[in-house]
Design a protein around this motif. Structure first.
Motif, PDB file in Angstrom:
ATOM      1  N   ALA A   1       0.850  -1.352   0.099  1.00  0.00           N
ATOM      2  CA  ALA A   1       0.426   0.412   0.217  1.00  0.00           C
ATOM      3  C   ALA A   1       0.492   1.116  -0.125  1.00  0.00           C
ATOM      4  O   ALA A   1       1.863   1.906   0.306  1.00  0.00           O
TER       5      ALA A   1
ATOM      6  N   LYS B   1      -2.264   4.054   2.955  1.00  0.00           N
ATOM      7  CA  LYS B   1      -2.312   2.991   4.290  1.00  0.00           C
ATOM      8  C   LYS B   1      -3.991   2.540   4.590  1.00  0.00           C
ATOM      9  O   LYS B   1      -4.591   3.379   4.723  1.00  0.00           O
ATOM     10  N   TYR B   2      -4.904   1.487   4.619  1.00  0.00           N
ATOM     11  CA  TYR B   2      -5.371   0.701   4.967  1.00  0.00           C
ATOM     12  C   TYR B   2      -5.502   1.034   6.296  1.00  0.00           C
ATOM     13  O   TYR B   2      -4.751  -0.079   7.097  1.00  0.00           O
TER      14      TYR B   2
ATOM     15  N   GLN C   1     -15.910  -4.873   7.634  1.00  0.00           N
ATOM     16  CA  GLN C   1     -14.436  -5.039   6.553  1.00  0.00           C
ATOM     17  C   GLN C   1     -14.798  -4.418   6.471  1.00  0.00           C
ATOM     18  O   GLN C   1     -14.244  -4.423   4.196  1.00  0.00           O
TER      19      GLN C   1
ATOM     20  N   GLY D   1     -11.572 -12.179   3.155  1.00  0.00           N
ATOM     21  CA  GLY D   1     -11.435 -12.605   3.753  1.00  0.00           C
ATOM     22  C   GLY D   1      -9.968 -11.470   4.234  1.00  0.00           C
ATOM     23  O   GLY D   1      -9.830 -12.163   5.764  1.00  0.00           O
ATOM     24  N   SER D   2     -10.032 -10.875   3.870  1.00  0.00           N
ATOM     25  CA  SER D   2      -8.669 -10.303   4.823  1.00  0.00           C
ATOM     26  C   SER D   2      -8.229  -8.254   3.278  1.00  0.00           C
ATOM     27  O   SER D   2      -8.788  -8.943   2.217  1.00  0.00           O
ATOM     28  N   GLY D   3      -9.125  -7.305   4.121  1.00  0.00           N
ATOM     29  CA  GLY D   3      -9.429  -6.219   3.340  1.00  0.00           C
ATOM     30  C   GLY D   3      -8.110  -5.933   2.446  1.00  0.00           C
ATOM     31  O   GLY D   3      -8.627  -5.486   0.737  1.00  0.00           O
TER      32      GLY D   3
ATOM     33  N   ARG E   1      -7.099  -5.717  -2.774  1.00  0.00           N
ATOM     34  CA  ARG E   1      -6.181  -5.269  -3.918  1.00  0.00           C
ATOM     35  C   ARG E   1      -5.483  -6.278  -4.610  1.00  0.00           C
ATOM     36  O   ARG E   1      -5.274  -5.512  -6.277  1.00  0.00           O
TER      37      ARG E   1
ATOM     38  N   SER F   1      -2.070  -7.277  12.349  1.00  0.00           N
ATOM     39  CA  SER F   1      -2.560  -6.377  12.011  1.00  0.00           C
ATOM     40  C   SER F   1      -4.158  -5.954  12.085  1.00  0.00           C
ATOM     41  O   SER F   1      -4.456  -4.624  12.192  1.00  0.00           O
ATOM     42  N   SER F   2      -4.877  -6.701  12.679  1.00  0.00           N
ATOM     43  CA  SER F   2      -6.112  -7.154  13.285  1.00  0.00           C
ATOM     44  C   SER F   2      -6.231  -6.456  14.111  1.00  0.00           C
ATOM     45  O   SER F   2      -7.139  -5.909  14.305  1.00  0.00           O
TER      46      SER F   2
ATOM     47  N   LEU G   1       1.229   5.829  10.051  1.00  0.00           N
ATOM     48  CA  LEU G   1       0.734   4.334  10.440  1.00  0.00           C
ATOM     49  C   LEU G   1       1.200   3.937  11.878  1.00  0.00           C
ATOM     50  O   LEU G   1       0.848   3.415  12.429  1.00  0.00           O
TER      51      LEU G   1
ATOM     52  N   ASP H   1       4.898  -1.661   5.652  1.00  0.00           N
ATOM     53  CA  ASP H   1       3.958  -2.532   5.894  1.00  0.00           C
ATOM     54  C   ASP H   1       3.683  -2.211   8.236  1.00  0.00           C
ATOM     55  O   ASP H   1       4.184  -2.111   8.299  1.00  0.00           O
ATOM     56  N   ALA H   2       2.788  -3.047   8.330  1.00  0.00           N
ATOM     57  CA  ALA H   2       2.764  -2.714   9.921  1.00  0.00           C
ATOM     58  C   ALA H   2       3.705  -4.415   9.921  1.00  0.00           C
ATOM     59  O   ALA H   2       3.610  -4.795  10.581  1.00  0.00           O
TER      60      ALA H   2
HETATM   61  C1  DP6 Z   1      -0.829  -1.744   6.985  1.00  0.00           C
HETATM   62  O1  DP6 Z   1      -5.198  -6.287   5.002  1.00  0.00           O
HETATM   63  O2  DP6 Z   1      -4.003  -7.083   6.830  1.00  0.00           O
HETATM   64  O3  DP6 Z   1      -0.901  -3.338   5.474  1.00  0.00           O
HETATM   65  O4  DP6 Z   1      -8.805  -6.656   6.951  1.00  0.00           O
HETATM   66  O5  DP6 Z   1      -7.747  -6.937   9.053  1.00  0.00           O
HETATM   67  O6  DP6 Z   1      -7.004  -8.788   7.404  1.00  0.00           O
HETATM   68  P1  DP6 Z   1      -7.798  -7.211   7.325  1.00  0.00           P
HETATM   69  O7  DP6 Z   1      -6.096  -6.367   8.150  1.00  0.00           O
HETATM   70  P2  DP6 Z   1      -4.895  -6.255   6.651  1.00  0.00           P
HETATM   71  O8  DP6 Z   1      -4.503  -4.634   6.675  1.00  0.00           O
HETATM   72  C2  DP6 Z   1      -3.910  -4.183   6.344  1.00  0.00           C
HETATM   73  C3  DP6 Z   1      -2.514  -3.009   6.823  1.00  0.00           C
HETATM   74  C4  DP6 Z   1      -1.648  -2.807   6.006  1.00  0.00           C
HETATM   75  C5  DP6 Z   1      -1.919  -1.157   4.888  1.00  0.00           C
HETATM   76  C6  DP6 Z   1      -2.470  -1.720   3.822  1.00  0.00           C
HETATM   77  O9  DP6 Z   1      -1.897  -3.295   3.611  1.00  0.00           O
HETATM   78  O10 DP6 Z   1      -3.159  -0.953   3.595  1.00  0.00           O
END
Ligand code: DP6
Length: 360
Positions: free
Chosen positions: A31, A34-35, A42, A162-164, A168, A220-221, A270, A311-312
């Motif tokens: 990313a 960042k999300y 979700q 499954g995972s945000g 992408r 991350s969760s 972040l 990332d995280a």
């Molecule tokens: C910091 O997609 O792993 O990578 O939705 O709970 O599965 P869940 O989380 P996840 O979070 C990613 C966080 C990040 C930033 C990003 O990829 O945008």
């Protein structure tokens, strides 16, 4: 209005024997905006944009047969080894998909998955793993009901559940997930491909400097959950929305220095959010800062468009356009000599997205 991906009619009739196997490989993504922070279901608090990668992939093979009372619903192997924990996670994920794939409870699945990147590389695999699984499920549906074309938007929607960040990984080069005024057609429910960029961005490399391969102390969760009580949450979401707008404008041009300022600020924001959550935590390591400082000095001295994101976790993603790769490799060699021996670099670059793996 009934949701566009809800398809109650797609159940299997008992006299049809549906069985087969299919396999997909899906890349990870990194990313730029960042999300971090989500709402129930979700759904993201802000839009994000990422580069789709190429080398860091998950390969998933799914065999399916009609399910009967005695058959196990899902059995799962990672790298050839059965994993009850993963199987359970997938069971609860599949159980949440019955509105979108009503046939899912009528089939028994045997799933084999592996990553092309080392298990202990510290690279998150949920994006590539969940997107590969989503592509397999959409492909199975398409085989059973061939009149429909493979719907990537549905695959992204399913991956997101499954995972945000997995939403992408469905598209080549760049993807946007989350509603943004700056991106037409963007949605909180699925990602869309993003193509309105200067061609230089398609040449980008992402060299991941692994400074620690240990499991993260906070997942991350758990990190997303801590955003709910983070005192800076609202200003963070506003900052992300503003950064998204600015980045979208900048990416129409090759003004890499402005681009880099935003993406580095996103990475540090972040980690700042982690440091000021309650309880606070730090995922960077001393080496993370050593690398950031060295990169910034190098950039200033050489006037090179090379930037970092995180990332995280503690590992540093070094982002730069292809034409300066030789120069960046020189810096990379130097930085690796001052880091502990276990530190190493995994080279990746912007990629083409998922592909089906031909099976015999
Ligand atoms: C910091 O997609 O792993 O990578 O939705 O709970 O599965 P869940 O989380 P996840 O979070 C990613 C966080 C990040 C930033 C990003 O990829 O945008």
């Amino acid at each position: 209005m009934i949701h566009k991906f809800i398809q109650p009619q797609r159940t299997l009739s008992p006299h049809h024997h549906h069985a087969g196997h299919i396999a997909w490989q899906c890349p990870s993504n990194i990313a730029l905006i960042k999300y971090w922070g989500k709402r129930p279901g979700q759904l993201p608090e802000n839009a994000s944009i990422s580069f789709t990668l190429s080398e860091a992939r998950t390969e998933t093979k799914v065999s399916y047969t009609p399910r009967n009372e005695s058959s196990q619903w899902i059995d799962f192997r990672f790298d050839g080894t059965s994993s009850e924990a993963f199987a359970q996670r997938i069971e609860s994920y599949f159980a949440g998909l019955t509105d979108y794939f009503p046939f899912i409870t009528q089939l028994a699945f045997s799933i084999d998955s592996m990553n092309t990147f080392p298990h202990s590389s510290g690279i998150a695999s949920s994006a590539s793993a969940m997107s590969a699984l989503a592509m397999c499920l959409c492909d199975i549906e398409q085989r059973i009901w061939p009149e429909a074309e493979m719907d990537l938007q549905k695959a992204s929607f399913i991956a997101r559940l499954g995972s945000g960040s997995a939403s992408r990984s469905i598209y080549p080069s760049l993807a946007v997930w989350g509603k943004s005024d700056a991106v037409e057609g963007s949605s909180d429910e699925y990602a869309i491909p993003y193509t309105d960029v200067h061609p230089i961005y398609r040449t980008f490399h992402d060299d991941v400097l692994i400074v620690s391969a240990l499991k993260k102390s906070v997942s991350s969760s758990a990190g997303h959950a801590l955003m709910q009580s983070n005192p800076y949450a609202d200003s963070r979401y506003q900052q992300a929305r503003d950064n998204m707008k600015r980045l979208i404008e900048i990416m129409r041009t090759d003004d890499l220095h402005q681009w880099g300022q935003i993406i580095e600020s996103e990475a540090l924001s972040l980690h700042a959010l982690m440091m000021c959550s309650d309880p606070s935590y730090i995922l960077m390591k001393p080496e993370t800062l050593t690398v950031i400082e060295s990169l910034r000095n190098y950039r200033k001295a050489k006037q090179m468009p090379v930037f970092f994101t995180l990332d995280a976790g503690p590992n540093i993603h070094i982002l730069y356009p292809h034409h300066i790769q030789d120069a960046v490799q020189e810096w990379m060699k130097d930085i690796l000599t001052i880091l502990p021996d276990a530190c190493h670099c995994l080279r990746d670059r912007v990629g083409l997205g998922p592909s089906r793996i031909p099976l015999p």
